[in-house]
Design a protein around this motif. Sequence first.
Motif, short mmCIF file in Angstrom:
data_model
loop_
_atom_site.label_atom_id
_atom_site.label_comp_id
_atom_site.label_asym_id
_atom_site.label_seq_id
_atom_site.Cartn_x
_atom_site.Cartn_y
_atom_site.Cartn_z
N TRP A 54 0.83 -1.19 0.00
CA TRP A 54 0.00 0.00 0.00
C TRP A 54 0.87 1.26 0.00
O TRP A 54 0.55 2.25 -0.67
CB TRP A 54 -0.95 -0.01 1.19
CG TRP A 54 -1.88 1.15 1.21
CD1 TRP A 54 -1.92 2.15 2.12
CD2 TRP A 54 -2.90 1.45 0.25
NE1 TRP A 54 -2.89 3.05 1.79
CE2 TRP A 54 -3.51 2.65 0.65
CE3 TRP A 54 -3.34 0.82 -0.91
CZ2 TRP A 54 -4.54 3.23 -0.07
CZ3 TRP A 54 -4.37 1.41 -1.62
CH2 TRP A 54 -4.96 2.59 -1.19
N ALA A 55 1.98 1.23 0.71
CA ALA A 55 2.89 2.38 0.72
C ALA A 55 3.48 2.63 -0.66
O ALA A 55 3.57 3.77 -1.12
CB ALA A 55 4.00 2.16 1.75
N TYR A 56 3.88 1.57 -1.35
CA TYR A 56 4.38 1.71 -2.72
C TYR A 56 3.29 2.23 -3.65
O TYR A 56 3.53 3.09 -4.50
CB TYR A 56 4.92 0.38 -3.26
CG TYR A 56 6.33 0.09 -2.84
CD1 TYR A 56 7.39 0.86 -3.31
CD2 TYR A 56 6.62 -0.97 -2.00
CE1 TYR A 56 8.69 0.59 -2.93
CE2 TYR A 56 7.93 -1.25 -1.61
CZ TYR A 56 8.95 -0.47 -2.09
OH TYR A 56 10.23 -0.73 -1.72
N LEU A 57 2.09 1.71 -3.50
CA LEU A 57 0.97 2.12 -4.33
C LEU A 57 0.69 3.61 -4.16
O LEU A 57 0.49 4.33 -5.15
CB LEU A 57 -0.27 1.30 -3.97
CG LEU A 57 -1.50 1.52 -4.82
CD1 LEU A 57 -1.39 0.67 -6.07
CD2 LEU A 57 -2.75 1.17 -4.06
N LYS A 58 0.72 4.09 -2.93
CA LYS A 58 0.48 5.52 -2.69
C LYS A 58 1.64 6.36 -3.19
O LYS A 58 1.43 7.47 -3.69
CB LYS A 58 0.26 5.77 -1.19
CG LYS A 58 -1.08 5.27 -0.70
CD LYS A 58 -1.44 5.76 0.69
CE LYS A 58 -0.36 5.54 1.70
NZ LYS A 58 -0.74 5.85 3.07
N LEU B 167 -1.74 5.61 -11.60
CA LEU B 167 -0.62 5.07 -12.36
C LEU B 167 -0.39 3.60 -12.03
O LEU B 167 -0.06 2.79 -12.91
CB LEU B 167 0.65 5.88 -12.10
CG LEU B 167 1.87 5.52 -12.93
CD1 LEU B 167 1.57 5.70 -14.42
CD2 LEU B 167 3.05 6.38 -12.53
N SER B 168 -0.58 3.21 -10.78
CA SER B 168 -0.43 1.81 -10.39
C SER B 168 -1.48 0.94 -11.06
O SER B 168 -1.17 -0.15 -11.55
CB SER B 168 -0.53 1.67 -8.87
OG SER B 168 0.52 2.35 -8.25
N LEU C 227 -0.81 -2.02 -13.79
CA LEU C 227 -1.30 -3.37 -13.57
C LEU C 227 -2.15 -3.84 -14.76
O LEU C 227 -2.01 -4.97 -15.22
CB LEU C 227 -2.11 -3.44 -12.28
CG LEU C 227 -2.62 -4.81 -11.87
CD1 LEU C 227 -1.45 -5.76 -11.62
CD2 LEU C 227 -3.50 -4.71 -10.65
N LEU C 228 -3.00 -2.96 -15.28
CA LEU C 228 -3.82 -3.31 -16.43
C LEU C 228 -2.96 -3.57 -17.68
O LEU C 228 -3.22 -4.53 -18.43
CB LEU C 228 -4.85 -2.22 -16.71
CG LEU C 228 -6.01 -2.15 -15.73
CD1 LEU C 228 -6.89 -0.95 -16.02
CD2 LEU C 228 -6.82 -3.43 -15.76
N LEU C 229 -1.95 -2.75 -17.89
CA LEU C 229 -1.06 -2.97 -19.04
C LEU C 229 -0.27 -4.26 -18.89
O LEU C 229 -0.03 -4.97 -19.87
CB LEU C 229 -0.12 -1.78 -19.22
CG LEU C 229 -0.78 -0.50 -19.74
CD1 LEU C 229 0.22 0.64 -19.76
CD2 LEU C 229 -1.37 -0.73 -21.12
N PHE C 230 0.14 -4.57 -17.68
CA PHE C 230 0.84 -5.82 -17.41
C PHE C 230 -0.05 -7.01 -17.75
O PHE C 230 0.38 -7.95 -18.44
CB PHE C 230 1.27 -5.85 -15.94
CG PHE C 230 1.88 -7.15 -15.50
CD1 PHE C 230 3.19 -7.46 -15.83
CD2 PHE C 230 1.15 -8.04 -14.74
CE1 PHE C 230 3.75 -8.65 -15.42
CE2 PHE C 230 1.71 -9.24 -14.33
CZ PHE C 230 3.01 -9.54 -14.67
#
Length: 114
Positions: free
Chosen positions: A49-53, A59-60, A64-67
């Motif tokens: 969650w810290a990385y996501l924020k 953008l996250s 994820l959708l492009l991946f």
Amino acid sequence: SPVVSSVSKLSQTNKEGQDPNKKAKNPEVGKLTEADKASIGRVQLSVFWAYLKAIGVLLSCISLLLFLAHHLVSLFSNYWLSLWTDDPVVNGTQPNRLMRLGVYGGLGLSQGED
């Protein structure tokens, strides 16, 4: 000379008067506890969650959708290739060769591959 040998012996001992080349007397030093072993390989959800924020939620999600899209296109590309190889050969050529080649090329380009 005796002075040099006593200085070299003093430099080889630590503050407690032990030889640093000998192993520590306590064999438990440096070993993992059961709590450490239980948490090896696990990352808490709060770290994700810290990385996501930090990156930004939008953008996250886009990343994820492009991946996922890349992997789905890769999977479909392999499936399309297997369909192409199963096409019957008529008069030394495959009837749908140009269509199969075009779709396969488009799938490859959408993945950003050569």
